[in-house]
Enzyme design. Structure first.
Site, PDB file in Angstrom:
ATOM      1  N   ASP A 170     -10.175   3.229  10.321  1.00 26.15           N
ATOM      2  CA  ASP A 170     -10.209   2.320  11.014  1.00 26.15           C
ATOM      3  C   ASP A 170      -9.997   1.786  12.563  1.00 26.15           C
ATOM      4  O   ASP A 170      -9.195   2.064  13.095  1.00 26.15           O
ATOM      5  CB  ASP A 170      -8.478   2.381  11.036  1.00 26.15           C
ATOM      6  N   HIS A 175     -11.643   1.295   2.575  1.00 23.73           N
ATOM      7  CA  HIS A 175     -11.365   2.656   1.335  1.00 23.73           C
ATOM      8  C   HIS A 175     -11.761   2.081   0.087  1.00 23.73           C
ATOM      9  O   HIS A 175     -11.778   2.265  -0.742  1.00 23.73           O
ATOM     10  CB  HIS A 175      -9.938   1.294   0.626  1.00 23.73           C
ATOM     11  N   TRP A 226       0.857  -0.978  -0.060  1.00 24.46           N
ATOM     12  CA  TRP A 226      -0.171  -0.219  -0.312  1.00 24.46           C
ATOM     13  C   TRP A 226       1.249   1.393  -0.413  1.00 24.46           C
ATOM     14  O   TRP A 226       1.911   1.996   0.387  1.00 24.46           O
ATOM     15  CB  TRP A 226      -0.825   0.043   1.611  1.00 24.46           C
ATOM     16  N   ASP A 269     -11.960   6.223   6.538  1.00 25.88           N
ATOM     17  CA  ASP A 269     -10.936   5.929   6.190  1.00 25.88           C
ATOM     18  C   ASP A 269     -10.793   5.751   8.140  1.00 25.88           C
ATOM     19  O   ASP A 269      -9.171   6.096   7.766  1.00 25.88           O
ATOM     20  CB  ASP A 269     -10.212   5.376   5.684  1.00 25.88           C
ATOM     21  N   ASP A 278      -9.824  -3.226   1.696  1.00 18.44           N
ATOM     22  CA  ASP A 278      -9.684  -2.308   2.218  1.00 18.44           C
ATOM     23  C   ASP A 278     -10.822  -2.242   2.621  1.00 18.44           C
ATOM     24  O   ASP A 278     -11.702  -1.172   1.945  1.00 18.44           O
ATOM     25  CB  ASP A 278      -8.851  -1.740   2.781  1.00 18.44           C
ATOM     26  N   ASP A 334      -7.327  -4.426  10.181  1.00 15.83           N
ATOM     27  CA  ASP A 334      -6.650  -3.869   9.920  1.00 15.83           C
ATOM     28  C   ASP A 334      -7.309  -2.113  10.267  1.00 15.83           C
ATOM     29  O   ASP A 334      -8.348  -2.037   9.729  1.00 15.83           O
ATOM     30  CB  ASP A 334      -6.628  -2.536   8.460  1.00 15.83           C
ATOM     31  N   HIS A 355      -8.018  -6.172   4.168  1.00 11.01           N
ATOM     32  CA  HIS A 355      -8.117  -5.613   5.179  1.00 11.01           C
ATOM     33  C   HIS A 355      -9.685  -5.130   5.864  1.00 11.01           C
ATOM     34  O   HIS A 355     -10.021  -4.799   5.149  1.00 11.01           O
ATOM     35  CB  HIS A 355      -7.302  -4.623   5.217  1.00 11.01           C
ATOM     36  N   LYS A 360      -7.063   2.307  -2.416  1.00  9.21           N
ATOM     37  CA  LYS A 360      -7.671   3.214  -2.304  1.00  9.21           C
ATOM     38  C   LYS A 360      -8.573   4.727  -2.292  1.00  9.21           C
ATOM     39  O   LYS A 360      -7.641   4.552  -3.487  1.00  9.21           O
ATOM     40  CB  LYS A 360      -6.177   3.943  -0.591  1.00  9.21           C
ATOM     41  N   GLU A 384      -3.001  -3.338  -2.615  1.00  7.14           N
ATOM     42  CA  GLU A 384      -3.653  -2.077  -1.358  1.00  7.14           C
ATOM     43  C   GLU A 384      -4.240  -1.161  -2.405  1.00  7.14           C
ATOM     44  O   GLU A 384      -3.953  -0.480  -2.591  1.00  7.14           O
ATOM     45  CB  GLU A 384      -3.948  -2.455  -0.610  1.00  7.14           C
TER      46      GLU A 384
HETATM   47  C1  RNT Z   1      -3.571   2.657   4.078  1.00  9.99           C
HETATM   48  C2  RNT Z   1      -3.744   1.165   4.650  1.00  9.99           C
HETATM   49  C3  RNT Z   1      -3.231   0.424   5.212  1.00  9.99           C
HETATM   50  C4  RNT Z   1      -2.743   0.909   6.386  1.00  9.99           C
HETATM   51  C5  RNT Z   1      -1.576   0.012   6.868  1.00  9.99           C
HETATM   52  C6  RNT Z   1      -0.704   0.601   7.978  1.00  9.99           C
HETATM   53  O1  RNT Z   1      -4.593   3.004   5.071  1.00  9.99           O
HETATM   54  O2  RNT Z   1      -5.207   1.020   4.741  1.00  9.99           O
HETATM   55  O3  RNT Z   1      -3.085  -0.946   5.079  1.00  9.99           O
HETATM   56  O4  RNT Z   1      -3.366   0.928   7.455  1.00  9.99           O
HETATM   57  O5  RNT Z   1      -0.702  -0.158   5.473  1.00  9.99           O
HETATM   58 ZN    ZN Z   2      -5.541  -1.376   4.469  1.00  4.74          ZN
END
Ligand code: RNT
Ligand code: ZN
Length: 415
Positions: free
Chosen positions: A293, A259, A182, A291, A256, A323, A283, A225, A223
């Site tokens: 998390d 994302h 990523w 996003d 993810d 994640d 993720h 986003k 990955e």
């Molecule tokens: C960031 C991505 C990525 C990170 C990690 C820490 O938006 O989701 O996967 O969260 O690499």
């Molecule tokens: Zn991620």
């Protein structure tokens, strides 16, 4: 000894044509890749202080964050002891364990060897991630797509080293390591040459992927986003970019859950991308308005994701990674809650009368399908989960809180 509650729940599921012991067996072989970075707010152990950068951010200052690989491993051992089953640890390259101070383009397997020894001892698989953020060279949120060839080369070298390290981890532990790429690359304001940026990212990735490794040792993943803080107008590695790349180059695709546009269903994407890519990495995360998390809850998004994995028969080619990073609560609790929720969601999916529901859908009996999906919500899933935890000798229900509080109390004395 089987509990009375389990016995009666098992009979109730059997009435629906569902074999609860079969579901528990199926659940017991699904590893969850637990992300190291929830343990210390994505700081890592490079010998300099750094904030995450790259548009990602852990907020909060709950006491007790791990300050060293030893502390992080102790926290992980505690967390894994509250989670049924055997799992994996997902390491980021900035979590090296060494007194040396290699820059990102100079890291080697030896800098991570203590993690591998520990993982072997604990019976854990390892996964890996290059760290393309929290570095002076990435301050402008450009790495593999930077216009400067020298900067691109630095990050290509980092990516190549990470692939070597991950492949060696996979070989040492006898289970392929996923190395997930990523990059934060993007643009705060509207760019005028998106194409140039995407061509640079593509050619950097090609250079990074030049060496071949056996799939038994290494699985490459990419990955995408939608946007990040500071890169609101364009992300170079968008979903379309990486979907196409993964299809053309045969890498795994990482989805993810944070994302995409907030109203998109990431669960819905699985069956579509699975027709064109062989391996999928998830993720599992929880975006709140962006996003953000957050720790994953046992909510509709998670249940839908798990149901798709089970009903579309994708478990054997999907790697499930978590994640999220929340620094406002106990970090060890965050891990435990998130992993257990993922497992609970999978268990619920495994306990649904899949064949009957699919047959009704094929017969266009949407009324019957709706009656069953809604009545099934009241089935005694909790008794099956409790049995699973009891068999694995991990806490159930409120007893979990006691363990989590006790451990948090111990780590709070860290400076
Ligand atoms: C960031 C991505 C990525 C990170 C990690 C820490 O938006 O989701 O996967 O969260 O690499
Ligand atoms: Zn991620």
């Amino acid at each position: 000894m089987m509990s009375k509650a389990y016995d009666s729940a098992r009979a109730q599921f059997a009435d629906w044509g569902v074999d609860t012991d079969g579901a528990l067996d199926a659940l017991s072989i699904i590893p969850i890749s637990v992300h190291c970075w929830q343990g210390d707010d994505v700081r890592g152990f490079e010998k300099k202080s750094g904030t995450s950068g790259g548009g990602i951010q852990a907020t909060g200052n709950h006491p007790g964050a791990a300050r060293s690989p030893e502390e992080l491993r102790a926290d992980l051992e505690f967390a894994f002891a509250q989670i049924p089953g055997k799992h994996r640890l997902n390491l980021h390259a900035c979590y090296l364990d060494t007194d040396e101070t290699p820059d990102r383009d100079a890291i080697e397997y030896k800098h991570f060897a203590p993690w591998v020894d520990w993982a072997r001892d604990q019976g854990l698989g390892l996964d890996f991630n290059p760290t393309f953020f929290a570095h002076a060279t990435a301050d402008d949120n450009l790495t593999l797509s930077h216009p400067d060839q020298g900067i691109r080369d630095f990050w290509i070298a980092h990516g190549r080293r990470c692939r070597e390290i991950a492949a060696r981890m996979g070989t040492e532990l006898g289970t392929a390591a996923v190395n997930n790429i990523w990059v934060p690359d993007g643009s705060k304001d509207t760019p005028v040459d998106r194409m140039a940026a995407r061509r640079r990212l593509e050619s950097s990735l090609d250079a990074m992927f030049a060496d071949d490794f056996p799939k038994t040792a290494l699985i490459d993943a990419v990955e995408s986003k939608l946007f990040g803080i500071g890169v609101e107008s364009m992300t170079v590695g968008s979903h379309e970019f990486y979907l196409g790349y993964a299809i053309r180059k045969g890498t795994a695709l990482c989805l993810d859950m944070g994302h995409f546009h907030p109203t998109e269903s990431v669960a819905d994407k699985l069956s579509s991308v699975a027709l064109s890519v062989e391996d999928i990495l998830l993720h599992v995360s929880r975006p709140v308005r962006w996003d953000s998390d957050h720790v994953v809850l046992l909510n509709d998004d998670l249940l839908a994701m798990a149901q798709e994995l089970v009903f579309a028969d994708l478990l054997d080619r999907t790697r499930i990674g978590l994640d999220f990073f929340d620094a406002t609560i106990s970090r060890t609790a965050a891990w435990v809650i998130g992993v257990r929720n993922m497992q609970k969601a999978l268990l619920r999916a495994l306990l649904l009368p899949q064949d009957r529901l699919k047959a009704m859908e094929t017969a266009l009996d949407f009324t019957g399908r709706l009656v069953l999906t809604e009545e099934a919500r009241d089935l005694p899933f909790a008794a099956i989960w409790d049995e699973y935890c009891n068999r694995a000798d991990v806490p159930v229900g409120q007893a979990l809180l006691v363990e989590l509080q006790e451990y948090q109390g111990r780590v709070e004395t860290r400076g």
